[in-house]
Design a protein around this motif. Structure first.
Motif, PDB file in Angstrom:
ATOM      1  N   LYS A 445       0.842  -1.199   0.000  1.00 11.04           N
ATOM      2  CA  LYS A 445       0.000   0.000   0.000  1.00 11.04           C
ATOM      3  C   LYS A 445       0.872   1.242   0.000  1.00 11.04           C
ATOM      4  O   LYS A 445       1.850   1.325   0.749  1.00 11.04           O
ATOM      5  N   ILE A 446       0.496   2.189  -0.848  1.00 13.75           N
ATOM      6  CA  ILE A 446       1.198   3.468  -0.930  1.00 13.75           C
ATOM      7  C   ILE A 446       0.157   4.584  -0.827  1.00 13.75           C
ATOM      8  O   ILE A 446      -0.896   4.522  -1.474  1.00 13.75           O
ATOM      9  N   GLY A 447       0.459   5.576  -0.028  1.00 10.37           N
ATOM     10  CA  GLY A 447      -0.442   6.717   0.112  1.00 10.37           C
ATOM     11  C   GLY A 447       0.140   7.959  -0.558  1.00 10.37           C
ATOM     12  O   GLY A 447       1.356   8.082  -0.722  1.00 10.37           O
ATOM     13  N   ILE A 477      -5.043   6.351  -2.054  1.00 16.35           N
ATOM     14  CA  ILE A 477      -4.443   5.097  -1.593  1.00 16.35           C
ATOM     15  C   ILE A 477      -4.320   4.160  -2.788  1.00 16.35           C
ATOM     16  O   ILE A 477      -5.291   3.939  -3.525  1.00 16.35           O
ATOM     17  N   THR A 479      -3.518   0.286  -3.623  1.00 19.08           N
ATOM     18  CA  THR A 479      -3.472  -1.027  -2.990  1.00 19.08           C
ATOM     19  C   THR A 479      -3.100  -2.081  -4.021  1.00 19.08           C
ATOM     20  O   THR A 479      -3.689  -2.130  -5.112  1.00 19.08           O
ATOM     21  N   TYR A 488      -2.016  -1.956  -9.313  1.00 20.31           N
ATOM     22  CA  TYR A 488      -2.481  -1.203  -8.151  1.00 20.31           C
ATOM     23  C   TYR A 488      -3.918  -0.741  -8.382  1.00 20.31           C
ATOM     24  O   TYR A 488      -4.276  -0.295  -9.481  1.00 20.31           O
ATOM     25  N   LEU A 519      -3.632   7.606   6.738  1.00 23.21           N
ATOM     26  CA  LEU A 519      -3.100   6.668   5.752  1.00 23.21           C
ATOM     27  C   LEU A 519      -2.266   5.574   6.413  1.00 23.21           C
ATOM     28  O   LEU A 519      -2.274   4.429   5.958  1.00 23.21           O
ATOM     29  N   ARG A 520      -1.565   5.929   7.486  1.00 26.44           N
ATOM     30  CA  ARG A 520      -0.808   4.906   8.216  1.00 26.44           C
ATOM     31  C   ARG A 520      -1.757   3.881   8.811  1.00 26.44           C
ATOM     32  O   ARG A 520      -1.477   2.661   8.785  1.00 26.44           O
ATOM     33  N   CYS A 524      -0.516   2.116   5.000  1.00 24.24           N
ATOM     34  CA  CYS A 524       0.475   2.690   4.086  1.00 24.24           C
ATOM     35  C   CYS A 524       1.807   2.894   4.806  1.00 24.24           C
ATOM     36  O   CYS A 524       1.859   3.604   5.816  1.00 24.24           O
ATOM     37  N   HIS A 526       4.582   3.800   2.818  1.00 18.75           N
ATOM     38  CA  HIS A 526       5.233   4.783   1.952  1.00 18.75           C
ATOM     39  C   HIS A 526       4.196   5.851   1.598  1.00 18.75           C
ATOM     40  O   HIS A 526       3.133   5.529   1.044  1.00 18.75           O
ATOM     41  N   ILE A 527       4.493   7.111   1.906  1.00 17.71           N
ATOM     42  CA  ILE A 527       3.536   8.197   1.690  1.00 17.71           C
ATOM     43  C   ILE A 527       4.233   9.339   0.958  1.00 17.71           C
ATOM     44  O   ILE A 527       5.260   9.852   1.407  1.00 17.71           O
TER      45      ILE A 527
END
Length: 744
Positions: A445-447, A477, A479, A488, A519-520, A524, A526-527
């Motif tokens: 997951k990346i935000g 987000i 995913t 993604y 987001l955490r 996530c 990586h933001i």
């Protein structure tokens, strides 16, 4: 008339003209400012709403003002002067077929001749001049064609001739600009030390009276001068490596909520009874667009329409401001309550997820003319709907799109279908997007948080502490998924806003830190923090003290608060570009994936000894409507902000390792670029073309820099010729209301 001819914006009435834009490559040294300016060229393109070239549309606007019998236009002498000045200018500079080139002497003679004709023959001379200019429309088309050929075919030849040449001029400011009598007795804090404009004139015009552009600073009465050196250069983007194929698919939600704005009005029937009925074309639109179950917002545009100046008009203006504010607040509260009720918030049942599509039907739409658009009432409806889309984005995925019914009804059937399909495709951009990638994901997951600020009580404040700012965030987000293909799933998470009352609050940016926590909690690790420069100084804006949204103090606090999260502070800028070839049927655009391939940009953008703006990714489109005529596209560059002033160098080095990726070994690098690339597709409103090619958008952050005040959610509530205008910021008002409803 002389005042209008003195304004710098005067030349923008030309249909073929270079428009400049300052870019991020700007630096300030001890003795000079170096800036890079990119140019986009007007090429007399077709107006999509009127189906005419820009030159002919300009003539229609001038004709409407100067030959109209509308008494309201006579009450605006400044507008008449502006249109007259434009007409004289166009009559002189737009050439006739096979006409001899202008000289300095013939230019003066032609201006005097046109003025003499206007004075002696009045409106008849104006009408005749407009007819003559209409006949020169082909000349303007020929000029635009020649410019396109130079840009596309002869660009390198032109650049080779001027590459090593520079021009030098001086901006000379005369001492007459100072009000010396007032300055002699001035004490600390005294204002208005410069000469003031005469009655019915503007400060800009007065300023231009006291400056001269010269080859040498030899102007009499010189106060000071600024030397300006200009050089022409270019960047060429060339293909490298193999072509890659990307798959993308919209993921439709299981549940959908429709909100439709429908115009109604009170009309007197044949029996003299008042009837509350749909507007002229709204009935058919309802049948075509409304679902069986929907929320319908009925409105009468007359209720928000500004009334003409009459007795007691000042008091009426206050009532009008209160009414348009109440209108937006009432609609927002009703929609928020209905949406939260449908989601069953606050109850034991599981919250219901759905996507909201908002359709704004307007009979006539807002006026394009700045002077009249606020009087029709449609501008207030438009601004309110724009604001509600943003404010409700905190509670539901939402997308709003509008239809101008009168314009639609007047179009041929084929054009109607095109407009309707465009509206439908734009609404589809509300849905999630699955975008493919070639390899297994290294980041589940990346935000991404896109954020900006803009003033919401702008004025002539002596103290910066009196200013307030509207702070906006939009989070996403990404995913990792394996179905419908490996890639993604990118979705908009939520949009939030806050009103900040001080510079200190702007530095701490509570809302961004709140979004990082959110987001955490969603998983996530990586933001990406993507700050936008709206409202920042352009000159030397890469410096720490001019980057209000990414100051060192903020980065330090974020890194310390979230040590377990990889944070990537970034900014972006959009550059105009000329396409040297057409887009292929299976091409969406092109991109630069490695920081090392941005070397020509990198040397220009070093901010200072402690902060670097490193270009790490570029996405460019090749799409254009009327591609043969409009040969200009652009490219969007993302820069990593690397700040060496933070206390732990490991924080910045982790971001540099993954985004610069010098050894091509980072497993996260491609994942981060997948998210940045995905933004250009999820925000695209064009949909796929006839061959199934999804067309991306060049700038997925249009909400940051809206084209009109109404798009920004602002409307005019007070206006006088001498005191200027007062704008009401719907987003700031509804932000306060939202905070009450959400108990913040």
């Amino acid at each position: 008339m002389a005042d209008e001819l003195s304004k710098a914006t005067f030349y923008y009435c030309l249909a073929v003209w270079p428009e400049w834009k300052t870019q991020i490559f700007e630096q300030k040294t001890k003795n000079q400012v170096e800036r890079e300016v990119s140019y986009r060229f007007r090429v007399n393109g077709q107006n999509p709403e009127l189906g005419k070239p820009a030159f002919e549309v300009r003539l229609d606007q001038i004709r409407e003002y100067l030959l109209s019998n509308d008494e309201s236009s006579l009450q605006k002498p400044w507008e008449i002067c502006r249109r007259l000045a434009q007409l004289i200018f166009l009559a002189v500079v737009v050439p006739k077929k096979d006409e001899e080139p202008l000289t300095k002497e013939s230019l003066t003679d032609m201006v005097n001749q046109v003025l003499a004709n206007f004075k002696s023959q009045g409106t008849e001379a104006i009408r005749q001049t407009l007819e003559e200019l209409q006949e020169r429309s082909e000349s303007m088309k020929s000029i635009a064609k020649a410019l396109r050929e130079v840009l596309r075919d002869k660009n390198q030849k032109v650049m080779s001739q001027v590459k090593d040449r520079s021009s030098q001029q001086f901006i000379c400011v005369k001492s007459s600009i100072i009000n010396w009598d007032r300055l002699e007795g001035a004490t600390l804090g005294v204002r208005k030390l410069l000469v003031e404009p005469q009655e019915n004139s503007s400060e800009k015009v007065e300023w231009f009276k006291h400056i001269e552009i010269c080859e040498q600073p030899a102007t009499s009465g010189l106060l000071f001068s600024v030397k300006v050196t200009a050089e022409l250069s270019e960047y060429d983007l060339i293909t490298k490596g193999t072509r890659s194929q990307i798959r993308a698919k919209r993921l439709l939600p299981q549940k959908l909520l429709q909100v439709c704005w429908v115009p109604r009005s009170w009309q007197r029937g044949e029996d003299r009874q008042w009837i509350y009925e749909l507007s002229t074309n709204a009935s058919q639109a309802e049948e075509e667009w409304l679902l069986l179950a929907a929320i319908i917002v009925e409105y009468d545009v007359e209720t928000v329409k500004r009334r003409p100046n009459t007795k007691g008009s000042e008091e009426n203006k206050q009532y009008h401001a209160a009414a348009v504010t109440a209108f937006a607040v009432l609609v927002y509260c009703c929609l928020w309550k209905l949406i939260t009720r449908l989601q069953k918030r606050g109850q034991k049942e599981k919250s219901v997820d759905f996507t909201t599509l908002m359709l704004r039907l307007q009979e006539t739409g807002k006026e394009l003319d700045d002077e009249n658009k606020d009087k029709s009432g449609d501008a207030y409806i438009y601004a309110a709907a724009q604001t509600l889309e943003a404010i409700l984005g905190e509670d539901t995925p939402i997308r709003m799109q509008g239809l101008i019914l009168e314009n639609l009804a007047n179009q041929p059937k084929k054009t109607q279908e095109f407009i309707k399909s465009g509206t439908f495709n734009a609404l589809l951009s509300a849905f999630k997007l699955c975008i493919s990638r070639r390899y297994i994901h290294s980041a589940p997951k990346i935000g991404l948080i896109s954020y900006a600020s803009r003033p919401c009580n702008e004025g002539n404040f002596l103290n910066d502490a009196e200013k307030a700012y509207l702070f906006l965030t939009q989070s996403y987000i990404a995913t990792a998924v394996s179905e419908p293909f490996i890639g993604y799933e990118l979705k908009r998470e939520r949009m939030q806003s806050d009103v900040l009352d001080s510079q200190e609050q702007l530095k701490t940016q509570r809302l961004v830190q709140e979004e990082i926590r959110h987001l955490r909690a969603k998983g996530c690790q990586h933001i990406i923090l993507l700050a936008h420069a709206y409202g920042d100084r352009r000159i030397n804006r890469a410096a720490t003290y001019n980057s209000s949204l990414i100051p060192t103090e903020f980065l330090e606090e974020v890194f310390q608060t979230f040590p377990d999260i990889n944070i990537y502070p970034m900014v972006r800028d959009v550059f105009p570009a000329t396409r040297l070839r057409e887009r292929g049927y299976n091409e969406a655009g092109f991109e630069i994936l490695q920081a090392g391939d941005h070397s020509d940009f990198h040397h220009s953008v070093r901010a200072d000894d402690f902060r670097d703006f490193i270009p790490v990714y570029t996405f460019a489109t090749l799409y254009a409507i009327q591609a043969e005529e409009r040969i200009q596209s652009g490219f969007c560059i993302y820069f990593l902000v690397s700040d060496a002033k933070v206390s732990d160098i490991n924080w910045t080095e982790r971001a540099r390792l993954h985004l610069i990726n010098p050894e091509q070994k980072s497993p996260i690098h491609d994942c981060l670029l997948d998210v940045l690339r995905g933004l250009h597709f999820i925000e695209a409103e064009r949909g796929a073309d006839k061959k199934g090619q999804l067309i991306p958008v060049l700038d997925p952050f249009s909400w940051i820099s809206p084209n009109t005040v109404e798009e920004a959610g602002e409307v005019k509530v007070l206006h006088t010729r001498h005191k200027g205008q007062v704008l009401l910021n719907y987003r700031a008002v509804l932000t306060h209301v939202s905070q009450v409803l959400h108990r913040k």
